[in-house]
Structure formats: C-alpha cells, structure tokens
Design a protein around this motif. Sequence first.
Motif, mmCIF file in Angstrom:
data_model
loop_
_atom_site.group_PDB
_atom_site.id
_atom_site.type_symbol
_atom_site.label_atom_id
_atom_site.label_comp_id
_atom_site.label_asym_id
_atom_site.label_seq_id
_atom_site.Cartn_x
_atom_site.Cartn_y
_atom_site.Cartn_z
ATOM 1 N N ARG A 177 -7.682 9.136 -2.670
ATOM 2 C CA ARG A 177 -7.602 8.505 -1.855
ATOM 3 C C ARG A 177 -7.630 9.268 -0.436
ATOM 4 O O ARG A 177 -7.105 10.475 -0.420
ATOM 5 C CB ARG A 177 -5.430 8.590 -1.158
ATOM 6 C CG ARG A 177 -5.132 7.833 -1.997
ATOM 7 C CD ARG A 177 -5.774 7.150 -3.599
ATOM 8 N NE ARG A 177 -5.229 6.429 -4.263
ATOM 9 C CZ ARG A 177 -5.285 5.437 -5.806
ATOM 10 N NH1 ARG A 177 -5.718 6.204 -6.094
ATOM 11 N NH2 ARG A 177 -4.633 4.967 -5.790
ATOM 12 N N TYR A 213 3.342 8.435 7.222
ATOM 13 C CA TYR A 213 4.887 7.218 6.265
ATOM 14 C C TYR A 213 4.883 7.758 5.203
ATOM 15 O O TYR A 213 5.847 7.578 4.933
ATOM 16 C CB TYR A 213 3.402 5.528 6.612
ATOM 17 C CG TYR A 213 4.106 5.490 7.957
ATOM 18 C CD1 TYR A 213 5.249 4.256 8.140
ATOM 19 C CD2 TYR A 213 3.346 5.040 8.873
ATOM 20 C CE1 TYR A 213 5.894 4.021 9.490
ATOM 21 C CE2 TYR A 213 3.908 4.396 10.186
ATOM 22 C CZ TYR A 213 4.864 3.455 10.531
ATOM 23 O OH TYR A 213 5.602 3.334 11.381
ATOM 24 N N THR A 258 -0.171 3.491 -10.802
ATOM 25 C CA THR A 258 -1.822 3.262 -11.219
ATOM 26 C C THR A 258 -2.768 3.840 -12.056
ATOM 27 O O THR A 258 -3.782 3.790 -12.730
ATOM 28 C CB THR A 258 -2.135 2.410 -9.659
ATOM 29 O OG1 THR A 258 -1.208 1.909 -9.296
ATOM 30 C CG2 THR A 258 -3.959 2.233 -9.789
ATOM 31 N N PHE A 282 -1.169 6.577 8.540
ATOM 32 C CA PHE A 282 -0.850 5.693 7.050
ATOM 33 C C PHE A 282 -0.290 6.959 5.557
ATOM 34 O O PHE A 282 1.062 6.995 4.973
ATOM 35 C CB PHE A 282 -1.557 5.094 6.130
ATOM 36 C CG PHE A 282 -2.979 5.844 5.730
ATOM 37 C CD1 PHE A 282 -2.752 6.179 4.031
ATOM 38 C CD2 PHE A 282 -3.988 5.882 6.629
ATOM 39 C CE1 PHE A 282 -4.140 7.160 4.084
ATOM 40 C CE2 PHE A 282 -5.304 6.685 6.183
ATOM 41 C CZ PHE A 282 -5.552 7.166 5.081
ATOM 42 N N ASN A 324 0.896 -1.443 -0.238
ATOM 43 C CA ASN A 324 -0.087 -0.187 -0.037
ATOM 44 C C ASN A 324 0.639 1.171 -0.116
ATOM 45 O O ASN A 324 2.130 1.107 0.112
ATOM 46 C CB ASN A 324 -1.318 0.011 1.606
ATOM 47 C CG ASN A 324 -1.676 -0.499 1.324
ATOM 48 O OD1 ASN A 324 -2.347 -1.524 0.334
ATOM 49 N ND2 ASN A 324 -2.258 -1.947 2.536
ATOM 50 N N GLY A 325 -0.139 2.675 -0.539
ATOM 51 C CA GLY A 325 0.791 3.972 -0.740
ATOM 52 C C GLY A 325 1.842 4.030 -1.650
ATOM 53 O O GLY A 325 2.343 4.676 -1.767
ATOM 54 N N THR A 364 1.146 4.539 -4.915
ATOM 55 C CA THR A 364 0.349 5.805 -5.861
ATOM 56 C C THR A 364 0.715 7.227 -5.092
ATOM 57 O O THR A 364 1.078 8.227 -4.771
ATOM 58 C CB THR A 364 -0.926 5.588 -5.671
ATOM 59 O OG1 THR A 364 -1.232 4.599 -7.226
ATOM 60 C CG2 THR A 364 -1.601 6.708 -6.840
HETATM 61 N N1 LIG Z 1 1.442 3.728 3.237
HETATM 62 C C1 LIG Z 1 0.033 3.091 3.960
HETATM 63 N N2 LIG Z 1 -0.118 2.306 4.532
HETATM 64 C C2 LIG Z 1 -1.225 1.343 4.974
HETATM 65 N N3 LIG Z 1 -1.838 1.960 3.830
HETATM 66 C C3 LIG Z 1 -2.143 3.071 2.958
HETATM 67 C C4 LIG Z 1 -1.035 3.459 3.078
HETATM 68 N N4 LIG Z 1 -1.428 4.228 1.925
HETATM 69 C C5 LIG Z 1 -2.062 4.660 1.827
HETATM 70 N N5 LIG Z 1 -2.995 3.100 2.289
HETATM 71 C C6 LIG Z 1 -4.177 3.359 1.297
HETATM 72 O O1 LIG Z 1 -3.808 2.163 0.707
HETATM 73 C C7 LIG Z 1 -5.041 2.311 -0.304
HETATM 74 C C8 LIG Z 1 -4.026 2.496 -1.782
HETATM 75 O O2 LIG Z 1 -2.933 3.877 -1.749
HETATM 76 P P1 LIG Z 1 -1.953 3.763 -2.822
HETATM 77 O O3 LIG Z 1 -3.128 4.066 -3.793
HETATM 78 O O4 LIG Z 1 -1.123 4.604 -2.576
HETATM 79 O O5 LIG Z 1 -1.712 1.816 -2.785
HETATM 80 P P2 LIG Z 1 -1.073 1.711 -3.749
HETATM 81 O O6 LIG Z 1 0.764 0.894 -3.341
HETATM 82 O O7 LIG Z 1 -0.357 2.264 -4.746
HETATM 83 O O8 LIG Z 1 -2.034 0.447 -3.559
HETATM 84 P P3 LIG Z 1 -2.314 -0.372 -5.500
HETATM 85 O O9 LIG Z 1 -1.297 -1.299 -5.610
HETATM 86 O O10 LIG Z 1 -3.544 -0.589 -5.965
HETATM 87 O O11 LIG Z 1 -1.546 0.158 -6.532
HETATM 88 C C9 LIG Z 1 -5.443 4.536 -0.185
HETATM 89 O O12 LIG Z 1 -6.393 4.300 -0.524
HETATM 90 C C10 LIG Z 1 -5.371 3.980 1.959
HETATM 91 O O13 LIG Z 1 -6.917 3.364 1.936
#
Ligand SMILES: Nc1ncnc2c1ncn2[C@@H]1O[C@H](COP(=O)(O)OP(=O)(O)OP(=O)(O)O)[C@@H](O)[C@H]1O
Length: 487
Positions: free
Chosen positions: A334, A302, A137, A299, A112-113, A115
């Motif tokens: 987000r 972070y 994404t 989050f 997660n995180g 994007t």
């Molecule tokens: N550092 C983090 N730790 C845990 N949850 C997070 C964090 N940052 C964002 N999120 C949660 O995860 C969701 C997706 O965040 P983001 O799009 O930044 O992640 P991603 O890694 O790009 O996801 P994907 O794998 O789908 O591309 C956010 O809407 C929020 O709910």
Amino acid sequence: MILEELLRPLRTTSELTPEQKQIQIQHVEMDSRNVTSGSLFICIKGYTVDGHDFADKAIEQGAAAIIAERSLDVSVPLILVDDAKRAMARIASHFYDEPTKKLQLIGVTGTNGKTSTTHILDQILRDADQKTGLIGTMYTKIDDQFFDTANTTPESLVLQQTFNNMNQAGVDTAVMEVSSHALHHGRVRGCDFDIAVFTNLTPDHLDYHETMEKYLFAKSLLFSQLGNTYEGKKAVINIDDLSGPRLAQLTTAEIVTYGIRKSADVRAKDIKSTPEGTTFVLEAFGEETTVSFKLVGLFSVYNALAAVAAAIASGLELEQVKESIERVQGIAGRFEPVQCGQPFSVIVDYAHTADSLKNVLDTVSELTNGQVTVVVGCGGDRDASKRPVMAEIAVKQADRAIFTSDNPRSEDPELILKDMTSGLLADNYETILDRKQAIYRAIEEAEEGDVVLIAGKGHETYQDIAGVKHHFDDKEVAEEAIRGRLT
Ligand SMILES: Nc1ncnc2c1ncn2[C@@H]1O[C@H](COP(=O)(O)OP(=O)(O)OP(=O)(O)O)[C@@H](O)[C@H]1O
Ligand SMILES: CC(=O)N[C@H]1[C@@H](OP(=O)(O)OP(=O)(O)OC[C@H]2O[C@@H](n3ccc(=O)[nH]c3=O)[C@H](O)[C@@H]2O)O[C@H](CO)[C@@H](O)[C@@H]1O[C@H](C)C(=O)N[C@@H](C)C(=O)N[C@H](CCC(=O)O)C(=O)O
Ligand SMILES: N[C@H](CCC[C@H](N)C(=O)O)C(=O)O
Ligand SMILES: [Mg+2]
C-alpha cells in the motif's frame, strides 16, 4: 456434539428418528475432500460445481449426516434447509460454541481501505497490550502467527474455526475485513460484531452486485444486522462519504462518525503532507492532539481516522491511540516505496479500483514536481466496467501510462487491455502486455525526481494466468529493474 444439538439453531422441517438425533458429529465440512468419519457434510451450490453432487463421495469418506437444499437419495440422515450457506454459518458458530461472543469483534467494510484500516487498528490494540486476531486479504493472523487465506472474508466454516482458534490463543479483540461478497453470501452470519466500521463506497464489483444500490445494500447488512445501543454495539461511519449518512440511518447501534470535510466525532484538521508523511490535528469528542503520521495521502488519513474512531469506540483513550498512530509503519503493497538508491521514486500500490487509482495519483502529484509514470492493468473475471474508467484516470492524472496485464484469470489479457484503451482519446500511453517488461520500461526511462507508480497488485506475489498462479511480485521486479539500471 450430537446431531440434534448441532441442528438446534436451524429451523428445519426434516424429521429425525431418536437414533439419528443421537449421532455423534465430530467435524462439520463443506468440501467432500475433507470429510472423515463422523463428519456432517453441508452441500453448497457453488459457482463452479454443486456440492450436492459430492454427497455420495462424502458418505464414502465417512459422512454421518448431510445437510442439503434438495432431496437426495442417501444412506445417512438428510436434513433439508432453504439456504445451505446461511445454515452453515449458524451451525458453524454453534459447533464452535459461539466463539465471537468470547472476544471483541470489529468488522471493517467499504470499497477501499479495509486492509489498511484493519492493520492500523491491529497496531493500536496491540500497543494497548491486547492480544489480537486479524482476518483479511493478506492473511489471517492470530497474535504473531500468520495463516494463508483464500478470500478476504473466508467462508463461515473457516471463519468460525478461526475464531475458535483465536479463543484458544486468548485473543481479546479480532479485527476483520468484511467484503460485500461475504455479506451477500451470509459468510458472516453467526458473527457477533461489537463494532462495525464503514470506510467508503465507490464503484467496484458491479459484475457481481450489478448496481451501486445493490452493492450498498450488501455493505449495509453489516450495519442493519449489528444490534443496538443497549447491547453496546457501535457503528463507526465515514460521514464524508455519500453513503455514510444512509448507513447511519440503517443501524440501531450507537453511531460514531469520522471525517475531514464535515463536523464529526473524530476529525482531522490542518492536514499537511510531505513525502515523509502527514501531520494533522486529531480532534476526538472535543479533545485535540497533533499527530505525526508516517503514511502519506488523504486516503491514509481517512484510514487512520477510521481506526482511531473504532479504537475510541472500543474504550481506548485519545492520547494512547495517538502514540500508536505515530508508530504505524507502512503496510505491505500500500503506497510502498521501493528504495534501492535510485534518484527517482518507485511506489508499489494496490489501487485496483477507479477511486483508489485517482486517490493515489492525487497523492503522487502532490508530492512531486517530476514526471509521473503509472504502470497499471485490470484483473480478469472482475468488474469490466472499471477498465475504461481506470485507464482514463491514468492518462489524465499521470504524465504517462503504461497499460499492462494484472491477473487475467480466465480472460484474454489482450482483450482486457482493449477494454481499457479503446475509448481513450489521449496518446500519452502505451500498452506492454508483459507486466515485467512494462515495469522495466517505466524504470529504465525514469529521470531524476520522477515517480513510477506500479498499481493494482500491491502485496500479491503471483500473477493468475488462465487459472495458474505464476510467481510475480511487483516489488521484486521493480528492485531487479532498478539494480539492473544502477549497475
Ligand atoms: N480510504 C481509502 N480511500 C480510497 N482509496 C484507498 C483508501 N485506502 C486505501 N486506498 C487505496 O486502495 C488500495 C487498496 O487499499 P486496501 O488494501 O486497504 O483496501 P481494501 O478495501 O482492503 O481492498 P480489497 O477489497 O481488495 O481487500 C490502496 O493501495 C490505495 O491505493
Ligand atoms: C464467487 C465466489 O465467491 N466463489 C467462492 C466459492 O467458490 P465456488 O462457488 O466456485 O465453489 P465451488 O468450487 O463451485 O464449490 C461448491 C461446493 O462444492 C464443494 N466441493 C467441490 C469439489 C469437490 O470435490 N468436493 C466438494 O465438496 C466445495 O467445497 C464447495 O462447498 O466458494 C469458495 C470457498 O469458500 C470461495 O473460495 C470462492 O471464492 C473465490 C476464490 C473468489 O474469487 N471469490 C471472490 C469473488 C470473493 O469472494 N471476493 C471477496 C473480496 C472482494 C473484495 O472486497 O475485494 C472475498 O471476500 O474474498
Ligand atoms: N479483492 C480484489 C482484489 C483485486 C486485485 C487485482 N490485482 C485483481 O486481480 O483484479 C478482487 O478480488 O476483486
Ligand atoms: Mg483488503
């Protein structure tokens, strides 16, 4: 480029005649439908079809040579390789003259995180007067121009072409999301990363990777293949995450740690949350400054730390980075508020994993004394093991859950809902298959001071049902529902 030169990065035993070596290659393609005269066609064995079956079609369209994993009866030179995807990554990078060597490349991986972190980092770099590129994404962006992408991390051919376009546009730094699928498929082979960033690792994609150990292994490739300190490579690692120290051991690059709970090179302290944002003391390599950040939730702190640590690793100063962080506005989908003058909060968020849903619900409950309703579903053709876990988190952390459909893809959405709810003992939930009706119900029943969290689809503007993408936008539907209620 002549064929002999194009094949130079490959170790291949295929023998070419002197005439074949001189064939001019104008394009490199992995899809027969894009082949034109003078193309090199690479046969990729996919999940749906096998590219080898399209070799004849490619030749009909003008392919001048074929790369394949097995022998084919074809009328043009055939080059055999063990792994066509990996070969494609090397060829693509060579064909476009190693474009990632001509810019600073920062890769962000983690469950997660990604994007969110890449967007914060992009803002910091732009504020530092850099021309930037972003791949992820939501889209690919070159300076101010946006392009659609099919994957979070595109196939190597698309990637290298994109980097080539970035070179031509004069991009200084490219920031990209690196998915575990991409690492596993070798899509980023041929990318010369300068900085690799790790956000976190929690369960997801176990349909694909099978175990957390294999999932971590895929993520670890970004770090083990990074290069070393003497080459100026840097690994930016969330040291609070259990997998952080393990990744740190796997790389020979210089390590920059970030975190909140443990001592780290870049750290946030004295974190205070309000509905308007977060303030914290940012400590970086012994210097300190106070930051007023517009995003909410631990989050998000972070993600800010990951971006700050990467920016500092790339040579920017703390004060300069702090000013950018304070300017960062929300990221589409987000934790995005939907505001139409209603006396309760509606938030659209992309939480589609157990950990992200938990984090977002933690943040929601910190910020409200009202009742919390979560509207959430799980995607089809994706890790089914997260379904009951997400449902459990929803009923435990929210006052009420409305389980609905996400992107069912090829699966029966009723069965996905069953997977989510069949083990639930709690009764503070209902299921409404139609996502629009589910959102309407939550909004119609919200009272002053309550929060409605619509999770799972964030910025997405479609719902994939049986392979057909129907227009669907959580934010748009929520706005309609709120306006309908207010009039
Ligand atoms: N550092 C983090 N730790 C845990 N949850 C997070 C964090 N940052 C964002 N999120 C949660 O995860 C969701 C997706 O965040 P983001 O799009 O930044 O992640 P991603 O890694 O790009 O996801 P994907 O794998 O789908 O591309 C956010 O809407 C929020 O709910
Ligand atoms: C499981 C997977 O990764 N699939 C990817 C794969 O598709 P595929 O294997 O089905 O390809 P295929 O349709 O069988 O085609 C095989 C080959 O035949 C060729 N072909 C096909 C038809 C034809 O007429 N002629 C022809 O030459 C195709 O161009 C291709 O080279 O190759 C496609 C082209 O690059 C990808 O778009 C596709 O991603 C799909 C959309 C997907 O959903 N991928 C997910 C699992 C994914 O990769 N997700 C991660 C993010 C995860 C996260 O972190 O959240 C991502 O990076 O996006
Ligand atoms: N990058 C994630 C996005 C999931 C989004 C969610 N809405 C779903 O469709 O499951 C994936 O492809 O698994
Ligand atoms: Mg993403």
